[in-house]
Design a protein around this motif. Structure first.
Motif, short mmCIF file in Angstrom:
data_model
loop_
_atom_site.label_atom_id
_atom_site.label_comp_id
_atom_site.label_asym_id
_atom_site.label_seq_id
_atom_site.Cartn_x
_atom_site.Cartn_y
_atom_site.Cartn_z
N ARG A 167 0.82 -1.22 0.00
CA ARG A 167 0.00 0.00 0.00
C ARG A 167 0.85 1.26 0.00
O ARG A 167 0.58 2.21 -0.74
CB ARG A 167 -0.95 -0.01 1.20
N TRP A 168 1.89 1.28 0.85
CA TRP A 168 2.72 2.47 0.91
C TRP A 168 3.50 2.67 -0.39
O TRP A 168 3.69 3.82 -0.83
CB TRP A 168 3.68 2.40 2.10
N ILE A 215 3.76 8.71 -2.80
CA ILE A 215 3.98 9.89 -1.96
C ILE A 215 5.47 10.14 -1.76
O ILE A 215 6.29 9.25 -1.97
CB ILE A 215 3.29 9.74 -0.59
N MET A 216 5.80 11.37 -1.32
CA MET A 216 7.18 11.70 -0.99
C MET A 216 7.37 11.79 0.52
O MET A 216 8.47 11.62 1.03
CB MET A 216 7.60 13.02 -1.64
N THR A 217 6.29 12.07 1.25
CA THR A 217 6.33 12.08 2.72
C THR A 217 5.07 11.40 3.24
O THR A 217 4.03 11.41 2.57
CB THR A 217 6.39 13.52 3.30
N PRO A 218 5.11 10.83 4.45
CA PRO A 218 3.91 10.20 5.01
C PRO A 218 2.75 11.18 5.17
O PRO A 218 1.58 10.79 5.10
CB PRO A 218 4.39 9.68 6.37
N TYR A 244 8.26 2.94 0.77
CA TYR A 244 7.98 3.56 -0.53
C TYR A 244 9.24 4.05 -1.25
O TYR A 244 9.14 4.68 -2.30
CB TYR A 244 6.95 4.70 -0.41
N SER A 245 10.42 3.74 -0.70
CA SER A 245 11.68 4.20 -1.33
C SER A 245 12.33 3.12 -2.20
O SER A 245 13.39 3.37 -2.77
CB SER A 245 12.67 4.65 -0.25
N LEU A 261 -4.40 2.06 -4.42
CA LEU A 261 -3.71 1.21 -3.45
C LEU A 261 -3.88 -0.27 -3.76
O LEU A 261 -3.02 -1.09 -3.41
CB LEU A 261 -4.23 1.48 -2.03
N SER A 262 -4.97 -0.63 -4.41
CA SER A 262 -5.22 -2.04 -4.72
C SER A 262 -4.76 -2.42 -6.14
O SER A 262 -4.89 -3.58 -6.53
CB SER A 262 -6.72 -2.35 -4.59
#
Length: 567
Positions: free
Chosen positions: A97-98, A103-106, A251-252, A477-478
């Motif tokens: 999911r992440w 995204i770049m930040t949470p 996510y990185s 996300l899915s």
């Protein structure tokens, strides 16, 4: 108690130069804000797992948990293994999911999932919590350095804080990850030298068990009680699952599969390595039975058993542990300050170059605030108690909307804000009531926060636009990432990274070998020499594997490394 000798200081100085060199070298590859805060989504999953592990294990382990191990034994392991659970849960639920969130930040996620006010509120409060949380880590490192060097606590904290902030400013997330891998090697090797020495000094494992039998049980002492352990595991599950650096590592990496493999390897590290980290503190109870401050157990046994030079390497390893945590925390928190606060509120059209410099400035400011704040942590009752207090007040109400919000569609923005307000208010009240134990206060707070958040999902949102936006986000996300959404691997850059690891291993191996010479007739010297030779062997193998440069076959998306090399 002994303190460091001249050779020890040389070992520490060489180590610091190595870290600074890595940070400066990697700084030239950071060309935009995406590189600085998420490594261009190109972090290798093995390196990411090591970094994830290192960003959770600081000198706090060798101070706070070491104190528990000295007093009560294996129950410290029972407590620290609580970190395995969020890593495994990440593999099953959160990793994919992440990575797909884009995204770049949470905090960016919070605006997409909820709205802009939620993002801003959690950004500001999150930065405050990160400053408090990292103050505890830096304080623990300062305690260790104070005991080892004889410097004042204030001087130790200031020196450590300045060193960590400076090398993180230059290199961004790549500097964090690469130095984490090097520090991981130094930490493991230094600790493996100490473990056989403690067993030998204590007269062997059977004699240790006979001397302190209660220390070899898993539930000894007040922290081994069922209610305490249940609440502690629940607290760590919430805290780690919503930890910004934990999320950032997911996510990185390149894709979902890499994210899951990273989480699984992190869980393995969390399970295995605490055993060797905490064993010397358990043995310290047999070696130094009347230690005045239990939190000094690890450093005391190091000073007692390690010869000159090797002790310097151990202190360097302690630096390694906490520098890894702080550098990772500074990077991800500076990302929130830069992307979620500066760009969102003050300059929406900021150019990439401007954002990069703002990110570096924010990293420096964070380092200064944490360093100053660490000077006052002692007033909260020590590292472990301060960590519990800050987690109860901030971590639980702040992370639950992150953790639950990426899984559940129905909870609404007001639920996220109400969770924060209710949780912080309730935590403040309960923690000031002496008749309420920490266990019950934390459990009540967690249950209340979950109920408030879920309650907001029981009502249908009146805004059609909001419902459609959330539906779209959850469809993303899915949906597995396409090949076009994954970064193109840059073979030249990865070769440079591997050769950088090889060079770092050469320096590390040479350092261990040179420092072993004055004590070569002792067990510690021979073990250190063997560790140095092993590092050199690994370096040679790594360099051999990267001896050929693979030509570029596709345009490079990650930080234009080809142009940098050609120039």
């Amino acid at each position: 108690m002994q303190t460091l000798q001249q050779l020890d200081y040389w070992a520490i100085a060489i180590y610091m130069l190595l870290m600074a060199g890595i940070g400066l070298f990697l700084g030239k590859f950071v060309k935009n804000i995406g590189d600085y805060f998420k490594g261009g989504n190109a972090i290798p999953w093995v390196s990411g797992a090591i970094s994830n592990f290192m960003t959770k294990f600081s000198t706090f382990i060798f101070v706070a948990y070491a104190g528990i191990a000295y007093q009560h034994g294996f129950v410290a392991l029972t407590l620290i293994w609580s970190t395995v659970l969020p890593a495994l849960l990440g593999v099953v639920i959160f990793a994919k999911r992440w990575r797909r969130a884009g995204i770049m930040t949470p905090m960016e996620f919070l605006e997409t999932r909820f709205n802009a006010p939620v993002r801003q509120t959690f950004s500001w409060m999150g930065v405050l919590f990160k400053i408090l949380d990292n103050m505890v880590r830096l304080y623990a490192l300062g305690l260790f350095v104070k005991a080892a060097t004889g410097l004042s606590l204030e001087t130790s904290i200031l020196a450590c804080g300045i060193i960590v902030a400076l090398y993180t400013v230059v290199g961004g997330l790549w500097a964090v990850v690469v130095t984490d891998v090097v520090q991981f090697i130094i930490l493991i090797v230094a600790t493996l030298i100490l473990v056989p020495l403690t067993i030998q000094a204590a007269g062997g494992l059977p004699r240790m068990i006979a001397t302190i039998p209660e220390h070899f049980t898993w539930f000894n002492g007040p922290k081994g009680m069922p209610l305490y352990l249940m609440v502690y595991y629940l607290m760590i599950l919430v805290k780690y699952s919503g930890n910004w650096t934990f999320i950032q590592r997911f996510y990185s990496v390149r894709d979902e599969r890499a994210s899951q493999k990273q989480g699984l390897l992190t869980a393995v590290f969390f399970f295995l390595f605490p055993i060797i980290f905490l064993f010397p503190s358990i043995a310290a109870k047999a070696l130094i039975p009347n230690l005045e401050n239990p939190e000094m157990a690890y450093v005391s046994v190091c000073l007692k058993l390690l010869p000159e030079g090797i002790m310097g390497l151990m202190v360097a390893a302690m630096f390694a542990a906490t520098m890894s945590v702080l550098s990772g925390e500074y990077n991800v928190t500076a990302g929130v300050l830069t992307r979620d606060i500066y760009q969102r509120l003050f300059n929406a059209n900021a150019a990439d170059k401007e954002m990069l410099w703002v990110g570096r400035l924010m990293t420096l400011v964070l380092g200064a605030l944490v360093t100053i704040g660490a000077l006052y942590v002692g007033g909260f009752g020590g590292a472990f108690e301060a960590n519990k207090l800050f987690t109860g007040l901030f971590a639980i109400p702040m992370t639950l909307p992150l953790v639950l919000g990426i899984v559940l569609k129905r909870p609404q923005p007001w639920g996220a804000l109400a969770t924060l307000l209710v949780g912080m208010g309730l935590g403040l009240i309960l923690n000031t009531m002496p008749q309420v134990s920490w266990e019950w206060a934390t459990l009540i707070e967690i249950i209340a926060c979950v109920l408030v958040f879920l309650l907001s999902g029981a009502l249908i949102s009146p805004t059609e636009g909001y419902r459609q936006r959330v539906e779209t986000f959850f469809r993303r996300l899915s949906t597995p990432l396409t090949e076009a959404e994954k970064p193109t691997e840059n073979p030249v850059f990865m070769q440079i990274m591997n050769r950088l690891y090889a060079v770092a291993l050469v320096v590390t191996g040479a350092l261990f070998m040179v420092m072993s010479l004055p004590s070569i007739d002792e067990t510690s010297g021979r073990v250190a020499l063997g560790a140095g030779l092993l590092c050199l062997l690994l370096s040679g193998l790594m360099w051999y594997r990267t001896r050929k440069i693979t030509p570029f076959s596709e345009p490079v998306e990650f930080n234009k490394t080809k142009q940098i090399i050609e120039n």
